[in-house]
Design an enzyme around this catalytic site. Structure first.
Site, PDB file in Angstrom:
ATOM      1  N   HIS A 125       0.820  -1.225   0.000  1.00 56.73           N
ATOM      2  CA  HIS A 125       0.000   0.000   0.000  1.00 56.73           C
ATOM      3  C   HIS A 125       0.855   1.278   0.000  1.00 56.73           C
ATOM      4  CE1 HIS A 125       0.997   0.845   4.203  1.00 56.73           C
ATOM      5  NE2 HIS A 125       1.047  -0.479   4.305  1.00 56.73           N
ATOM      6  N   HIS A 134      11.022  -0.737 -13.012  1.00 57.44           N
ATOM      7  CA  HIS A 134      10.831  -2.184 -13.242  1.00 57.44           C
ATOM      8  C   HIS A 134      11.020  -2.905 -11.907  1.00 57.44           C
ATOM      9  CE1 HIS A 134      12.313  -6.075 -15.518  1.00 57.44           C
ATOM     10  NE2 HIS A 134      11.365  -6.328 -14.637  1.00 57.44           N
TER      11      HIS A 134
HETATM   12  C1  LIG Z   1      23.576  -5.808  -9.179  1.00 61.11           C
HETATM   13  C2  LIG Z   1      23.999  -6.217 -10.569  1.00 61.11           C
HETATM   14  C3  LIG Z   1      23.260  -5.340 -11.591  1.00 61.11           C
HETATM   15  C4  LIG Z   1      25.497  -5.945 -10.623  1.00 61.11           C
HETATM   16  O1  LIG Z   1      25.965  -6.132 -11.900  1.00 61.11           O
HETATM   17  P1  LIG Z   1      27.416  -5.519 -12.295  1.00 61.11           P
HETATM   18  O2  LIG Z   1      27.367  -4.037 -12.207  1.00 61.11           O
HETATM   19  O3  LIG Z   1      27.773  -6.142 -13.606  1.00 61.11           O
HETATM   20  O4  LIG Z   1      28.367  -5.978 -11.118  1.00 61.11           O
HETATM   21  P2  LIG Z   1      29.381  -7.211 -11.035  1.00 61.11           P
HETATM   22  O5  LIG Z   1      28.746  -8.474 -11.541  1.00 61.11           O
HETATM   23  O6  LIG Z   1      30.656  -6.743 -11.660  1.00 61.11           O
HETATM   24  O7  LIG Z   1      29.565  -7.364  -9.464  1.00 61.11           O
HETATM   25  C5  LIG Z   1      30.186  -6.360  -8.684  1.00 61.11           C
HETATM   26  C6  LIG Z   1      30.308  -6.896  -7.263  1.00 61.11           C
HETATM   27  O8  LIG Z   1      28.982  -6.990  -6.685  1.00 61.11           O
HETATM   28  C7  LIG Z   1      28.723  -8.370  -6.314  1.00 61.11           C
HETATM   29  N1  LIG Z   1      27.333  -8.627  -6.659  1.00 61.11           N
HETATM   30  C8  LIG Z   1      26.761  -8.487  -7.875  1.00 61.11           C
HETATM   31  N2  LIG Z   1      25.455  -8.768  -7.811  1.00 61.11           N
HETATM   32  C9  LIG Z   1      25.190  -9.088  -6.546  1.00 61.11           C
HETATM   33  C10 LIG Z   1      24.008  -9.469  -5.871  1.00 61.11           C
HETATM   34  N3  LIG Z   1      22.828  -9.542  -6.518  1.00 61.11           N
HETATM   35  N4  LIG Z   1      24.070  -9.720  -4.544  1.00 61.11           N
HETATM   36  C11 LIG Z   1      25.257  -9.641  -3.885  1.00 61.11           C
HETATM   37  N5  LIG Z   1      26.418  -9.274  -4.481  1.00 61.11           N
HETATM   38  C12 LIG Z   1      26.379  -9.002  -5.793  1.00 61.11           C
HETATM   39  C13 LIG Z   1      29.693  -9.203  -7.116  1.00 61.11           C
HETATM   40  O9  LIG Z   1      29.936 -10.422  -6.475  1.00 61.11           O
HETATM   41  C14 LIG Z   1      30.893  -8.304  -7.183  1.00 61.11           C
HETATM   42  O10 LIG Z   1      31.557  -8.369  -5.938  1.00 61.11           O
HETATM   43  P3  LIG Z   1      33.192  -8.244  -5.844  1.00 61.11           P
HETATM   44  O11 LIG Z   1      33.515  -6.859  -6.377  1.00 61.11           O
HETATM   45  O12 LIG Z   1      33.460  -8.414  -4.386  1.00 61.11           O
HETATM   46  O13 LIG Z   1      33.708  -9.322  -6.722  1.00 61.11           O
HETATM   47  C15 LIG Z   1      23.644  -7.700 -10.917  1.00 61.11           C
HETATM   48  O14 LIG Z   1      24.548  -8.590 -10.328  1.00 61.11           O
HETATM   49  C16 LIG Z   1      22.241  -8.080 -10.454  1.00 61.11           C
HETATM   50  O15 LIG Z   1      21.989  -8.540  -9.337  1.00 61.11           O
HETATM   51  N6  LIG Z   1      21.299  -7.872 -11.383  1.00 61.11           N
HETATM   52  C17 LIG Z   1      19.891  -8.144 -11.155  1.00 61.11           C
HETATM   53  C18 LIG Z   1      19.337  -8.819 -12.400  1.00 61.11           C
HETATM   54  C19 LIG Z   1      17.862  -9.038 -12.286  1.00 61.11           C
HETATM   55  O16 LIG Z   1      17.274  -9.104 -11.219  1.00 61.11           O
HETATM   56  N7  LIG Z   1      17.226  -9.134 -13.429  1.00 61.11           N
HETATM   57  C20 LIG Z   1      15.786  -9.302 -13.489  1.00 61.11           C
HETATM   58  C21 LIG Z   1      15.341  -9.579 -14.883  1.00 61.11           C
HETATM   59  S1  LIG Z   1      13.613  -9.755 -14.954  1.00 61.11           S
END
Ligand SMILES: CC(C)(COP(=O)(O)OP(=O)(O)OC[C@H]1O[C@@H](n2cnc3c(N)ncnc32)[C@H](O)[C@@H]1OP(=O)(O)O)[C@@H](O)C(=O)NCCC(=O)NCCS
Length: 203
Positions: A125, A134
């Site tokens: 709410h 999104h």
């Molecule tokens: C957050 C996110 C965007 C980061 O992507 P990025 O900018 O490419 O970052 P990286 O993959 O280089 O990760 C950077 C650091 O964050 C950490 N990390 C990335 N995603 C994480 C998550 N979801 N939870 C915890 N840690 C995360 C990595 O392990 C890395 O840590 P390090 O520097 O200690 O090695 C991505 O991992 C994510 O979670 N995306 C969500 C996707 C999603 O939900 N899509 C829905 C489609 S419907």
């Protein structure tokens, strides 16, 4: 109506429209290699048929969706929810917004235009979502949460009551947000920590 975008996200929107027995007239995509999706042929230009009817932009990436919306010469369909979504009657929904299967949206929430409330998300709410936000599958926004324009809440992320997420933020999958998040930030983990803040120019 028309769908603009013939990718995986387009498939989910087709399912949503089928659940409401809404007729899909044209599917449009910029990629000339894509010639069809399910039984629908895909067109690649703004034909008179496309411009005559209202369109939903079926592109998952928020920045790309905004670009397409800003440049589209036609008009947009009203916000629409899947037949299995539970959306309180007081909820305001902007044009082009889609609320997917099994999502729940509770009283007095205001949702902007061209948002995606994805499969099984919960928006409690009194939340306010800016245009092009999104909320990914399984994410939960507690009561009174604000999400700024273009922000993406990752799959299964949680936001505790009343917190404010700025514009064009990315909240990582499974993050738990217990503090406000400034514009253009990427936040991951439990409790959520900022790992990146983009310059406005990189918005
Ligand atoms: C957050 C996110 C965007 C980061 O992507 P990025 O900018 O490419 O970052 P990286 O993959 O280089 O990760 C950077 C650091 O964050 C950490 N990390 C990335 N995603 C994480 C998550 N979801 N939870 C915890 N840690 C995360 C990595 O392990 C890395 O840590 P390090 O520097 O200690 O090695 C991505 O991992 C994510 O979670 N995306 C969500 C996707 C999603 O939900 N899509 C829905 C489609 S419907």
């Amino acid at each position: 109506m028309n769908i603009y975008g013939a990718s995986g996200h387009g498939k989910v929107i087709i399912d949503l429209l089928h659940s409401r027995m809404l007729e899909i007239h044209q599917v449009l995509d910029d990629n000339p290699v894509i010639t069809g999706i399910y039984d629908y042929p895909v067109v690649h230009e703004y034909t008179p048929e496309v411009l005559r009817r209202k369109t939903i932009v079926a592109i998952g990436d928020n920045k790309t969706r905004k670009k397409v919306v800003d440049n589209f010469p036609g008009t947009f369909y009203r916000g629409v929810s899947h037949a299995t979504a539970v959306v309180d009657r007081t909820v305001e929904i902007g044009e082009g917004t889609v609320i997917m299967a099994n999502a729940a949206v509770n009283a007095d929430t205001i949702i902007g235009s061209h948002c995606i409330l994805n499969t099984g998300c919960i928006v409690e709410h009194d939340c306010v979502l800016g245009n092009f936000a999104h909320i990914s599958p399984g994410a939960v926004l507690a009561g009174g949460v604000k999400v700024g324009e273009g922000s993406h809440i990752g799959i299964g992320a949680l936001v505790i009551p009343g917190k404010k997420i700025g514009k064009w933020c990315t909240i990582g999958a499974g993050a738990v947000i217990i503090e406000d998040v400034p514009d253009h930030s990427t936040v991951v983990g439990n409790p959520g920590k900022i790992i990146k803040i983009l310059d406005k120019e990189n918005e």
